[in-house]
Design an enzyme around this catalytic site. Structure first.
Site, short mmCIF file in Angstrom:
data_model
loop_
_atom_site.label_atom_id
_atom_site.label_comp_id
_atom_site.label_asym_id
_atom_site.label_seq_id
_atom_site.Cartn_x
_atom_site.Cartn_y
_atom_site.Cartn_z
CB SER A 161 -0.90 0.02 1.24
OG SER A 161 -1.53 1.28 1.39
CE1 TYR A 218 -3.89 -2.29 5.13
CE2 TYR A 218 -3.03 -0.13 4.52
CZ TYR A 218 -3.60 -1.34 4.17
OH TYR A 218 -3.87 -1.60 2.85
#
Length: 228
Positions: free
Chosen positions: A128, A140
């Site tokens: 990401s 994350y």
């Protein structure tokens, strides 16, 4: 090695995973989806797997490792649970890291011996752009930075076996979950859109197309890269 090359896709029943399965099928690959829910596409072989069940997933991974027809692996499945650092929650952190990075390494370790035996293969980790930093995403961002690092490390280890390992780090992609968290007309949606030079959000098919390219023969000399 059997003529049809098989690719394992985690989370292949929706979003980027579903688009990836469809794209790979169109390119002549056989596709196996590791997911809790069954994919819509009937040509996709569904292997039920709940990544939150650590013992159950390891048994599934071990079974996949016995196959001799796997050419590629797309580590796509993941979770994103916001958490401010001043409100650090160990359980949230542990869960995100376990699913997004530990499960990736476990599955890859189970399948890679088959790729080594066949002396060819591809591993693609979906990372990401938030590995560059984003408020509320300590766990994350860290987990997705880990899978990008895995790709570079494994490229160094596995190149001698003709195995290419890369990562893709998408920006905002308009999946069902993204739309739910960024509904049309919301300020947060517009803020994210304003940062994108092309003036639109990514579509799952955009990421799927890059996965298919990295699986192709044209990408046989690309390894160790993170493509934003």
């Amino acid at each position: 090695m059997p003529e049809k090359k098989m690719v394992v896709v985690t989370g292949g029943s929706r979003g980027i995973g579903a688009a990836t399965c469809a794209c790979l099928l169109s390119k002549g690959f056989g596709v196996i989806s590791l997911s809790r829910t069954e994919p819509v596409l009937k040509d996709v072989l569904h292997v039920p797997c709940d990544l939150m069940d650590s013992n159950g997933r390891r048994a599934v991974f071990a079974d996949l490792g016995k196959r001799d027809d796997i050419f590629g692996l797309v580590n796509n499945a993941g979770v994103a649970t916001p958490n401010l650092i001043e409100e650090f929650d160990h359980q949230i952190y542990a869960t995100v890291m376990d699913i997004n990075s530990t499960a990736v390494s476990e599955l890859s370790a189970a399948i890679i011996p088959s790729l080594i035996k066949n002396k060819e293969g591809r591993v693609i980790n979906i990372s990401s752009e938030l590995i560059l930093g984003f408020a509320t995403r300590t766990a994350y961002s860290a987990s997705k930075a880990a899978v990008a690092s895995f790709a570079r490390t494994w490229a160094l280890e596995l190149g001698k076996y003709n195995i290419c390992c890369n990562a893709i780090a998408p920006g905002p992609v308009e999946t069902e979950l993204f739309v739910k968290n960024n509904p049309p007309g919301s300020a947060i949606r517009q803020q994210k859109l304003d940062r994108i030079p092309l003036g639109r959000f990514g579509q799952p098919e955009d990421v799927a197309g890059m996965v298919a390219f990295l699986m192709s023969n044209e990408a046989k000399f690309i390894t160790g890269q993170t493509l934003y």
